[in-house]
Design a protein around this motif. Structure first.
Motif, PDB file in Angstrom:
ATOM      1  N   UNK A 130     -19.636 -12.551  -6.000  1.00 59.91           N
ATOM      2  CA  UNK A 130     -18.237 -12.362  -6.405  1.00 59.91           C
ATOM      3  C   UNK A 130     -17.821 -10.910  -6.291  1.00 59.91           C
ATOM      4  N   UNK A 149     -12.513  -1.972  -9.456  1.00 57.12           N
ATOM      5  CA  UNK A 149     -11.050  -2.031  -9.421  1.00 57.12           C
ATOM      6  C   UNK A 149     -10.573  -2.675  -8.124  1.00 57.12           C
ATOM      7  N   UNK A 157     -21.029  -5.682  -8.595  1.00 55.79           N
ATOM      8  CA  UNK A 157     -19.776  -6.142  -9.159  1.00 55.79           C
ATOM      9  C   UNK A 157     -19.778  -7.669  -9.122  1.00 55.79           C
ATOM     10  N   UNK A 207     -12.082  -4.841  -6.282  1.00 55.89           N
ATOM     11  CA  UNK A 207     -12.340  -6.286  -6.278  1.00 55.89           C
ATOM     12  C   UNK A 207     -11.505  -7.043  -7.297  1.00 55.89           C
ATOM     13  N   UNK A 208     -11.087  -6.355  -8.364  1.00 55.56           N
ATOM     14  CA  UNK A 208     -10.407  -7.087  -9.437  1.00 55.56           C
ATOM     15  C   UNK A 208      -9.039  -7.593  -9.018  1.00 55.56           C
ATOM     16  N   UNK A 209      -8.403  -6.956  -8.060  1.00 53.72           N
ATOM     17  CA  UNK A 209      -7.061  -7.411  -7.702  1.00 53.72           C
ATOM     18  C   UNK A 209      -6.924  -7.855  -6.262  1.00 53.72           C
ATOM     19  N   UNK A 243       0.703   3.064  -0.765  1.00 54.79           N
ATOM     20  CA  UNK A 243       0.854   1.746  -1.398  1.00 54.79           C
ATOM     21  C   UNK A 243       1.797   1.810  -2.610  1.00 54.79           C
ATOM     22  N   UNK A 244       1.852   2.962  -3.255  1.00 51.67           N
ATOM     23  CA  UNK A 244       2.719   3.096  -4.433  1.00 51.67           C
ATOM     24  C   UNK A 244       4.119   3.580  -4.070  1.00 51.67           C
ATOM     25  N   UNK A 257       4.536  -0.491   0.103  1.00 47.90           N
ATOM     26  CA  UNK A 257       4.032  -1.389  -0.949  1.00 47.90           C
ATOM     27  C   UNK A 257       3.446  -2.672  -0.389  1.00 47.90           C
ATOM     28  N   UNK A 263     -11.490  -2.516 -14.830  1.00 46.15           N
ATOM     29  CA  UNK A 263     -11.008  -1.925 -13.586  1.00 46.15           C
ATOM     30  C   UNK A 263      -9.706  -1.167 -13.777  1.00 46.15           C
ATOM     31  N   UNK A 264      -9.650   0.019 -13.164  1.00 45.06           N
ATOM     32  CA  UNK A 264      -8.443   0.843 -13.258  1.00 45.06           C
ATOM     33  C   UNK A 264      -7.591   0.625 -12.006  1.00 45.06           C
ATOM     34  N   UNK A 265      -6.809  -0.473 -12.047  1.00 40.10           N
ATOM     35  CA  UNK A 265      -5.896  -0.707 -10.934  1.00 40.10           C
ATOM     36  C   UNK A 265      -4.535  -0.119 -11.289  1.00 40.10           C
ATOM     37  N   UNK A 266      -3.722   0.109 -10.263  1.00 40.19           N
ATOM     38  CA  UNK A 266      -2.410   0.731 -10.463  1.00 40.19           C
ATOM     39  C   UNK A 266      -1.325  -0.269 -10.075  1.00 40.19           C
ATOM     40  N   UNK A 267      -0.390  -0.518 -10.964  1.00 43.38           N
ATOM     41  CA  UNK A 267       0.723  -1.408 -10.652  1.00 43.38           C
ATOM     42  C   UNK A 267       1.574  -0.787  -9.558  1.00 43.38           C
ATOM     43  N   UNK A 268       1.921  -1.589  -8.547  1.00 45.00           N
ATOM     44  CA  UNK A 268       2.766  -1.037  -7.492  1.00 45.00           C
ATOM     45  C   UNK A 268       4.245  -1.241  -7.776  1.00 45.00           C
ATOM     46  N   UNK A 298      -5.695  -3.996  -4.384  1.00 46.60           N
ATOM     47  CA  UNK A 298      -4.591  -3.293  -5.039  1.00 46.60           C
ATOM     48  C   UNK A 298      -4.776  -1.785  -4.934  1.00 46.60           C
ATOM     49  N   UNK A 299      -3.750  -1.041  -5.301  1.00 46.17           N
ATOM     50  CA  UNK A 299      -3.926   0.401  -5.472  1.00 46.17           C
ATOM     51  C   UNK A 299      -4.813   0.616  -6.694  1.00 46.17           C
ATOM     52  N   UNK A 300      -5.699   1.590  -6.614  1.00 46.97           N
ATOM     53  CA  UNK A 300      -6.638   1.839  -7.713  1.00 46.97           C
ATOM     54  C   UNK A 300      -6.663   3.316  -8.062  1.00 46.97           C
ATOM     55  N   UNK A 301      -7.069   3.589  -9.295  1.00 50.90           N
ATOM     56  CA  UNK A 301      -7.297   4.980  -9.695  1.00 50.90           C
ATOM     57  C   UNK A 301      -8.606   5.462  -9.075  1.00 50.90           C
ATOM     58  N   UNK A 313       7.521   1.633  -9.657  1.00 49.82           N
ATOM     59  CA  UNK A 313       7.094   3.036  -9.594  1.00 49.82           C
ATOM     60  C   UNK A 313       8.215   3.907  -9.057  1.00 49.82           C
TER      61      UNK A 313
END
Lengths: 299, 288
Positions: free
Chosen positions: A175, B71, A234, B73-75, B41-42, B46, A291-296, B59-62, A299
């Motif tokens: 996964x 990060x 992961x 893989x999570x999105x 991406x931000x 987008x 996980x540190x993802x960023x909302x798109x 996704x975009x990640x820190x 913004x």
């Protein structure tokens, strides 16, 4: 069919002199518990085949177990040049077959299909075909007359691969990053998987979309929790950069032999006990689960 | 104009190449490139498809040192392996942008990730190029970036050609079934571009405050110097804010600009911070 064996029985499947495909890529999902077991057993004279290799291959070279290496990269990334790989090549003590990274996948694909080679388009004016002539050949397409590059099939005698979970028959689920592990499993003559946990077949059947290596490809299954450590697995645990930095520092300080000797002299349980403190386990699992993802949007 | 660091200007220049017309893949450890893709991406891209570690549509990640894979893989929208990713993206003409940061490049566009000195008897053996030979030949937009612009890096002739995009002329490429597109070299001094094997790299833009002589003097190969050379766009305040506040709050993009000892110190500091934050989070979770 029950293919479960103990880690200590790995030597029944990997013999000195074998060509050995090692799974994982970059700092992700290398079968490190199996690598450590090879060091414990001193199984040497190996022809190692990696895709994007790191500490896995470097430690095996450091332990003196590698005769020949087929690779596209061996790197500790931010933590520096892979010290044993670098030294062995500079000293001329390692036979190398350097192949471009995508071509390795094409070669494994050819192996899996029982073909002597598969074609791809050229790689420009790269010198790799010149220094590794056994892997590449220029051919002409019989249909269009185009000049193409043939990549010789890669068929490791045996592959070692780390996965998230497997049942006793070797049906493997992943996964997270899986590198070219499925391609490696299809190409290799024998396949040994280590996994974070062995589960009942009904657990596998509940989520078949994550089964990337079916059991008919697999010869042996070994339960090895934290079996990719210090690389990542992961979604279980993140990258133990602290341990990789410690390895790089030890090598830089002339303590490589001590470091490798320690790995070779202790059991896998003792390794986990020594290296994975309660805090370290908490940190590595927290990294994987937050996980540190960023909302798109917005913004 | 805003207050910015040179690496931030380079990030923004790289980001401007990313759009939603193809797939952009995160290669081996290249923090400057990662920051650029996240910035695109931000902001203007987008809908761009990003791929990291074979996580398709990530996704975009820190940016940090230990948690980026989780990060990514999570999105993500699909999990592939190298087989389908490289067949489809690298060899299947879907590759849009990828950055390479080699040890050397020369005026032909050849780059070296293999060795300093003779290949068979190297002074320094380096990691090897991973998939960069294929990326360099098959992607549309090739960006080569360096943390420094000097004659040790931009050399007369590379010690080994790990890869070289060839041919470069658009017509010759299309005839061979390859995507057309130039090579750009992005450095702290300038942006160089090459799209013709018969011509040298051309200075496309100078970074603000850089004199053309400085670029010529620090480049180990011949350059075409147009009469009028533009200036590389400066980052906007919005871009700087996104980079510093969200994408790269721990300034990992400085990595390529530091010497070996400073890199080590930086890694230690970053890792201490990541350890402390992760441990604090785990204790909160236990307490909750």
């Amino acid at each position: 069919m029950n293919k479960v064996i103990a880690l200590e029985e790995l030597s029944s499947f990997v013999a000195p002199g074998d060509s050995l495909g090692i799974g994982g890529a970059w700092m992700a999902s290398h079968p490190m518990a199996a690598v450590r077991q090879l060091m414990r057993d001193g199984i040497g004279d190996l022809h190692v085949i990696g895709s994007l290799s790191s500490i896995d291959v470097d430690q095996l070279i450091g332990a003196g177990l590698v005769r020949e290496l087929t690779f596209s990269m061996v790197s500790l990334e931010a933590y520096g040049l892979a010290p044993h790989f670098r030294k062995a090549v500079q000293d001329g003590t390692l036979i190398i077959n350097e192949i471009s990274g995508v071509a390795i996948n094409v070669g494994l694909d050819a192996g899996a299909r029982n073909l002597p080679y598969l074609p791809m388009r050229d790689i420009g004016a790269s010198q790799l075909p010149e220094v590794t002539p056994d892997a590449f050949a220029e051919i002409t397409c019989p249909f269009t007359g185009e000049r193409l590059l043939a990549i010789r099939a890669i068929v490791p005698d045996v592959a070692i691969i780390h996965v998230l979970r497997a049942d006793a028959a070797g049906n493997c689920q992943v996964e997270g990053p899986m590198a070219c592990d499925p391609e490696l499993a299809r190409a290799a003559g024998r396949v040994v998987v280590t996994c974070e946990e062995i589960v009942e077949t009904e657990v596998i059947a509940r989520n078949p979309a994550t089964t990337h290596i079916p059991g008919f490809l697999v010869d042996a299954v070994i339960e090895a929790p934290f079996g990719a450590h210090p690389t990542t697995h992961i979604p279980r645990y993140g990258f133990d950069a602290w341990a990789v930095m410690e390895y790089a520092d030890a090598c830089a300080d002339g303590l490589a032999d001590t470091h490798i000797a320690q790995l070779a002299s202790e059991s896998e349980a003792a390794y986990r006990e020594r290296v994975l403190s309660a805090d370290k386990r908490a940190v590595l699992t927290t990294i994987a689960r937050n996980p540190k993802t960023l909302e798109t949007q917005g913004t | 104009m805003s207050d910015y660091r040179i690496e931030e200007l380079m990030v923004c220049r790289i980001a401007s190449e990313v759009d939603d017309s193809g797939v952009t893949v995160l290669g081996s450890f290249t923090p400057l490139a990662y920051a650029a893709y996240m910035l695109a991406k931000l902001t203007h891209a987008q809908d761009a498809y990003l791929v990291g570690f074979n996580a398709i549509g990530m996704p975009a990640v820190e940016l940090n040192l230990t948690g980026v894979e989780a990060a990514i893989y999570s999105g993500a929208l699909a999990y592939w392996s190298f087989g389908p990713t490289t067949q489809t993206v690298h060899l299947g003409k879907r590759g849009l942008v990828e950055c390479v940061s080699p040890a050397q490049i020369d005026g032909s566009g050849a780059f070296n990730l293999a060795c300093i000195g003779d290949y068979n008897n190297p002074k320094v053996r380096m990691p090897g190029g991973a998939g960069s030979p294929e990326v360099m030949q098959h992607y549309e937009r090739i960006l080569v970036y360096f943390g420094r612009h000097d004659k040790r890096t931009l050399v007369d002739k590379v010690d080994f050609r790990t890869g070289q995009r060839y041919p470069l002329e658009a017509s010759a490429r299309l005839e061979r079934g390859l995507l057309a597109g130039a090579i750009r070299v992005i450095t702290p001094l300038a942006v160089l571009v090459k799209d013709d094997d018969a011509k040298p790299f051309r200075i496309e833009t100078l970074n603000p405050g850089v004199d053309v002589t400085e670029v010529i003097e620090n480049t180990g190969f011949e350059l075409e110097v147009p009469t009028n050379i533009g200036t590389t766009a400066e980052p906007t305040p919005e871009q700087i804010k996104l980079l510093r506040d969200r994408i790269d709050p721990y300034a990992t993009i400085k990595f390529d600009f530091l010497d070996a000892q400073s890199r080590k110190d930086m890694l230690r500091d970053l890792l201490q911070g990541e350890w402390d934050r992760a441990l604090a989070t785990s204790r909160e979770n236990v307490g909750a």
